[in-house]
Design a protein around this motif. Structure first.
Motif, PDB file in Angstrom:
ATOM      1  N   ASP A 230       0.954  -0.915   0.055  1.00 51.60           N
ATOM      2  CA  ASP A 230       0.126   0.010  -0.046  1.00 51.60           C
ATOM      3  C   ASP A 230       0.901   1.180   0.020  1.00 51.60           C
ATOM      4  O   ASP A 230       1.808   1.451   0.897  1.00 51.60           O
ATOM      5  CB  ASP A 230      -1.042  -0.177   1.234  1.00 51.60           C
ATOM      6  CG  ASP A 230      -1.900   1.058   1.264  1.00 51.60           C
ATOM      7  OD1 ASP A 230      -2.183   1.645   0.336  1.00 51.60           O
ATOM      8  OD2 ASP A 230      -2.855   1.014   2.167  1.00 51.60           O
ATOM      9  N   HIS A 294      -2.653   2.002   9.164  1.00 52.22           N
ATOM     10  CA  HIS A 294      -3.137   0.588   9.391  1.00 52.22           C
ATOM     11  C   HIS A 294      -2.065  -0.359   9.157  1.00 52.22           C
ATOM     12  O   HIS A 294      -1.254  -0.098   8.507  1.00 52.22           O
ATOM     13  CB  HIS A 294      -4.500   0.323   8.684  1.00 52.22           C
ATOM     14  CG  HIS A 294      -4.024   0.687   7.177  1.00 52.22           C
ATOM     15  ND1 HIS A 294      -3.845  -0.391   6.343  1.00 52.22           N
ATOM     16  CD2 HIS A 294      -4.013   1.750   6.169  1.00 52.22           C
ATOM     17  CE1 HIS A 294      -3.491   0.192   4.977  1.00 52.22           C
ATOM     18  NE2 HIS A 294      -3.860   1.303   5.152  1.00 52.22           N
ATOM     19  N   HIS A 301      -6.371  -3.730   5.008  1.00 52.89           N
ATOM     20  CA  HIS A 301      -6.397  -2.935   6.236  1.00 52.89           C
ATOM     21  C   HIS A 301      -6.536  -4.056   7.362  1.00 52.89           C
ATOM     22  O   HIS A 301      -7.562  -4.755   7.156  1.00 52.89           O
ATOM     23  CB  HIS A 301      -7.692  -2.160   6.233  1.00 52.89           C
ATOM     24  CG  HIS A 301      -7.695  -1.233   5.167  1.00 52.89           C
ATOM     25  ND1 HIS A 301      -8.730  -0.973   4.211  1.00 52.89           N
ATOM     26  CD2 HIS A 301      -6.640  -0.138   4.954  1.00 52.89           C
ATOM     27  CE1 HIS A 301      -8.086   0.203   3.253  1.00 52.89           C
ATOM     28  NE2 HIS A 301      -7.306   0.411   3.690  1.00 52.89           N
ATOM     29  N   THR A 321       1.030   1.299   7.915  1.00 57.34           N
ATOM     30  CA  THR A 321       1.296   2.620   7.082  1.00 57.34           C
ATOM     31  C   THR A 321       1.239   3.674   7.974  1.00 57.34           C
ATOM     32  O   THR A 321       0.495   3.754   8.962  1.00 57.34           O
ATOM     33  CB  THR A 321       0.174   2.676   5.947  1.00 57.34           C
ATOM     34  OG1 THR A 321      -0.929   2.854   6.697  1.00 57.34           O
ATOM     35  CG2 THR A 321      -0.113   1.357   5.160  1.00 57.34           C
ATOM     36  N   GLU A 323      -0.099   7.489   6.698  1.00 56.97           N
ATOM     37  CA  GLU A 323      -0.502   8.162   5.474  1.00 56.97           C
ATOM     38  C   GLU A 323      -1.498   9.290   5.943  1.00 56.97           C
ATOM     39  O   GLU A 323      -2.589   9.367   5.718  1.00 56.97           O
ATOM     40  CB  GLU A 323      -1.321   7.215   4.645  1.00 56.97           C
ATOM     41  CG  GLU A 323      -2.285   6.351   5.671  1.00 56.97           C
ATOM     42  CD  GLU A 323      -3.162   5.322   4.556  1.00 56.97           C
ATOM     43  OE1 GLU A 323      -3.729   5.806   3.772  1.00 56.97           O
ATOM     44  OE2 GLU A 323      -3.227   4.106   4.825  1.00 56.97           O
ATOM     45  N   GLU A 337       1.853   8.153   1.786  1.00 53.75           N
ATOM     46  CA  GLU A 337       1.628   6.768   2.391  1.00 53.75           C
ATOM     47  C   GLU A 337       2.962   5.824   2.215  1.00 53.75           C
ATOM     48  O   GLU A 337       3.335   5.593   1.123  1.00 53.75           O
ATOM     49  CB  GLU A 337       0.311   6.460   1.996  1.00 53.75           C
ATOM     50  CG  GLU A 337       0.498   4.647   2.700  1.00 53.75           C
ATOM     51  CD  GLU A 337      -0.994   4.213   2.261  1.00 53.75           C
ATOM     52  OE1 GLU A 337      -1.695   4.500   1.135  1.00 53.75           O
ATOM     53  OE2 GLU A 337      -1.639   3.309   3.067  1.00 53.75           O
TER      54      GLU A 337
HETATM   55 ZN    ZN Z   1      -3.311   2.661   3.358  1.00 57.87          ZN
END
Ligand code: ZN
Ligand code: ZN
Length: 367
Positions: A230, A294, A301, A321, A323, A337
């Protein structure tokens, strides 16, 4: 991946919870505990570490090689009855079930069949185990991120931003590049948002065409052996509005503060606050309406969640993360992020994509 070790850890926890078994019906949890990658399966894990795996007829052969180490039942009906039977096979009189995974209908069916089997709703126990990653898991997350980094370079930094390209098309190019590089799939529906569209944190793709001066927010990821990545980058197509440059610098400073706060033993609330305070002090607190980050793993997530509430301490081996974002309706939005691994002495940033504000501009073809 040592699935037996994971089941052993869960079994230890069941003893603490005074449960004789746990009925696991959330698919990512089944995968974590057994290695099964299909779309329908359940597993009942007993407190002594023994287990019964259930799937349907589509997955008989697949489960035979993915889950060779467990007794398997290929069921021919809906899962409530086979699950109750599996509990009886394991000699269990008191079993937990995952309260967030069972529908009301499933609960009705299960209790109707349970008779002498006592059913106890329990919280996200498997998700709790999944919060800390072992080195193999970190390696897969890093591999997935490598595909995303490569796509960012080959598409975004290499002429992919051009006058007239649409959000939808750019997203597709990024996703294709990740799969070309070796990803098994994209990690989630990519977000590509031009100009004021980026003021929506989770913008849905449109056919809007890129124009000079637009800032572009890209949130995307790849999947590798079930593990996700991510990343969000915000770049400019030609020189952006000076207000957006300012916001970009603010978000970058907030992200730096958030990343620098990550270390074992620190609360997720504190990490969120470290980044959020930078944005609030600049007068944009209301323009950052979501949590700071997260966990990432078998789900895009997952726990732990870094927010202003519900804190828990970070532990070595977590991958989270960071972000922060600032979103100004009618003008635009910026989010940056990165996934960060919590290490013994602090943190390690996983992506290698630059987070500088890249101002990219390709001249339109002259023919
Ligand atoms: Zn994210
Ligand atoms: Zn993202």
């Amino acid at each position: 991946m040592d699935h037996g070790l994971r089941r052993g850890r869960l079994a230890e926890r069941l003893v603490e919870l005074e449960l004789e078994a746990l009925i696991v019906t959330r698919l990512p949890n089944v995968r974590y505990l057994t290695g099964f990658t299909g779309s329908n399966a359940q597993v009942v894990i007993a407190g002594d570490g023994s287990a019964v795996f259930l799937t349907d007829g589509r997955y008989g052969a697949q489960s035979a090689h993915e889950v060779p180490d467990l007794p398997r039942t290929v069921v021919r009906e809906g899962y409530p009855r086979p699950l109750v039977e599996a509990c009886r096979t394991l000699g269990v009189a008191r079993a937990g079930f995952e309260r967030r995974a069972l529908t009301y209908e499933g609960w009705e069916q299960l209790t109707e069949l349970a008779a002498d089997l006592e059913l106890v709703p329990i919280g996200p126990e498997v998700e709790r185990l999944r919060r800390t990653k072992d080195p193999d898991e970190v390696a897969l997350i890093e591999r997935a991120q490598g595909f995303a980094d490569l796509a960012f370079e080959t598409v975004v930094l290499n002429g992919g931003l051009r006058e007239g390209v649409t959000e939808r098309h750019l997203a597709l190019e990024l996703e294709n590049a990740m799969v070309e590089a070796g990803a098994e799939d994209r990690a989630f529906d990519s977000i590509v948002a031009f100009a004021d569209h980026a003021a929506e944190p989770h913008h849905h793709l449109t056919d809007r065409e890129l124009a000079r001066g637009d800032m572009v927010k890209l949130d995307f990821g790849a999947r590798s052996d079930g593990y996700h990545s991510d990343i969000t980058r915000t770049v400019a197509f030609g020189e952006p509005d000076p207000r957006m440059r300012e916001i970009r610098d603010l978000v970058a400073a907030a992200q730096r503060a958030g990343i620098d706060a990550v270390r074992p033993g620190v609360s997720t609330v504190e990490v969120d606050a470290a980044a959020r305070s930078v944005i609030a002090e600049a007068g944009h607190g209301d323009a950052f309406p979501h949590g700071l980050g997260h966990g990432v793993g078998l789900e895009i997530h997952e726990a732990p969640f870094l927010r202003w509430d519900g804190g828990e301490d970070l532990v070595e081996g977590m991958v989270v993360t960071i972000e922060p974002g600032v979103y100004i309706p009618g003008l635009g939005g910026v989010r940056i992020e990165d996934m960060v691994e919590v290490t013994a002495d602090g943190r390690r940033e996983i992506p290698r994509s630059t987070k500088e504000l890249m101002v990219l501009w390709a001249s339109p073809p002259t023919t």
